[in-house]
Design a protein around this motif. Structure first.
Motif, mmCIF file in Angstrom:
data_model
loop_
_atom_site.group_PDB
_atom_site.id
_atom_site.type_symbol
_atom_site.label_atom_id
_atom_site.label_comp_id
_atom_site.label_asym_id
_atom_site.label_seq_id
_atom_site.Cartn_x
_atom_site.Cartn_y
_atom_site.Cartn_z
ATOM 1 N N ALA A 140 -7.671 28.099 56.194
ATOM 2 C CA ALA A 140 -6.974 27.967 55.811
ATOM 3 C C ALA A 140 -6.084 28.973 54.664
ATOM 4 N N GLY A 141 -6.555 29.867 53.848
ATOM 5 C CA GLY A 141 -5.972 30.916 53.930
ATOM 6 C C GLY A 141 -4.726 31.258 54.520
ATOM 7 N N GLU A 142 -4.859 31.960 56.082
ATOM 8 C CA GLU A 142 -3.684 32.829 56.606
ATOM 9 C C GLU A 142 -2.974 31.781 57.045
ATOM 10 N N LEU A 143 -3.196 30.168 57.251
ATOM 11 C CA LEU A 143 -1.525 29.056 57.045
ATOM 12 C C LEU A 143 -1.596 29.269 56.037
ATOM 13 N N LEU A 144 -1.475 29.468 54.819
ATOM 14 C CA LEU A 144 -1.423 28.818 53.103
ATOM 15 C C LEU A 144 -0.521 30.726 53.148
ATOM 16 N N ARG A 145 -0.967 31.876 53.354
ATOM 17 C CA ARG A 145 -0.109 32.803 53.389
ATOM 18 C C ARG A 145 1.403 32.406 54.003
ATOM 19 N N ARG A 146 1.425 31.850 55.050
ATOM 20 C CA ARG A 146 2.677 31.432 55.182
ATOM 21 C C ARG A 146 3.472 30.293 54.075
ATOM 22 N N PHE A 147 3.246 29.926 53.364
ATOM 23 C CA PHE A 147 4.339 29.382 52.033
ATOM 24 C C PHE A 147 4.356 29.901 51.161
ATOM 25 N N ARG A 148 5.413 29.036 50.577
ATOM 26 C CA ARG A 148 5.946 29.325 49.307
ATOM 27 C C ARG A 148 4.681 29.813 47.935
ATOM 28 N N GLN A 149 5.002 29.684 47.087
ATOM 29 C CA GLN A 149 4.137 30.107 46.344
ATOM 30 C C GLN A 149 4.271 28.620 45.813
ATOM 31 N N ARG A 150 4.656 28.404 45.130
ATOM 32 C CA ARG A 150 5.041 26.136 44.984
ATOM 33 C C ARG A 150 4.521 25.412 45.816
ATOM 34 N N THR A 151 4.789 25.395 46.931
ATOM 35 C CA THR A 151 3.648 24.923 48.128
ATOM 36 C C THR A 151 2.899 25.220 47.999
ATOM 37 N N VAL A 152 2.125 26.413 47.852
ATOM 38 C CA VAL A 152 0.671 26.801 48.294
ATOM 39 C C VAL A 152 0.115 25.705 46.441
ATOM 40 N N LEU A 153 1.180 26.093 45.673
ATOM 41 C CA LEU A 153 0.093 24.850 44.685
ATOM 42 C C LEU A 153 0.066 23.878 44.108
ATOM 43 N N ALA A 154 1.335 23.513 45.418
ATOM 44 C CA ALA A 154 1.854 21.778 45.736
ATOM 45 C C ALA A 154 0.358 21.478 46.546
ATOM 46 N N MET A 155 -0.211 21.688 47.453
ATOM 47 C CA MET A 155 -1.499 21.637 48.504
ATOM 48 C C MET A 155 -2.894 21.969 47.381
#
Length: 177
Positions: A140-155
């Motif tokens: 999951a961390g590897e997947l989230l690393r691919r997204f922008r910070q706003r997307t990670v915060l939304a997730m």
């Protein structure tokens, strides 16, 4: 020590020993000192159970106290209390599958051994197994690393909402078996 601790915490912790044996690539001089102590401890635990209860596998038979559901049972008839367990396991497996090339193979073996067999022997508890197994969190961390910070915060916010819904199911809707 890790394999002994895994077996001491839960009898199905022997899958950690199996994953380590896979990681050691069939080098018996390395596998035996790493995995044999956990097998010995597991055997001692079975002997202790036999002495105390008359059943060496009492920890396995204790599952009969739960209204267990297999994936086949779930497909044939809706069992609402199995949904959170199945959802967490599916999310964990999907995360690992999406980044399988970046993970050590032994971690994939660990995930498969920990999360696939309960689909066929009992889903209840699978949610706990999914949260005990560390490779899905790395995935999951590897997947989230691919997204922008706003997307990670939304997730992250979405995960809090989902956790709240699950807590509601368990506490107020009595989705516990």
């Amino acid at each position: 020590l890790v394999t002994i601790a895994a077996v001491m915490v839960r009898p199905n912790g022997f899958v950690v020993a199996l994953a380590l044996a896979f990681a050691l690539r069939r080098t018996w001089r390395r596998i035996l000192p790493v995995c044999l102590p956990s097998a010995v401890f597991f055997g001692a635990w079975c002997v202790y159970n036999l002495d105390r209860t008359g059943d060496a596998l009492t920890f396995w038979r204790a599952k009969s106290g739960w209204p267990e559901v297999t994936i086949v049972d779930f497909a044939n008839r809706f069992h609402k209390y199995a949904i959170p367990h199945l959802a967490l396991a599916v999310a964990a497996v999907v995360a690992v599958v999406l980044v399988w090339r970046t993970l050590p193979r032994a971690w994939i073996v660990l995930t498969a051994l920990y999360l696939v067999p309960p689909l066929f022997i009992g889903i209840v508890g699978l949610g706990r197994y999914a949260t005990e197994c560390f490779p899905p969190f790395v995935a999951a961390g590897e997947l989230l690393r691919r997204f922008r910070q706003r997307t990670v915060l939304a997730m992250f916010a979405l995960s809090l909402v989902v956790e709240g819904v699950c807590a509601y199911w368990v506490v107020y809707s009595k989705w516990l078996p």
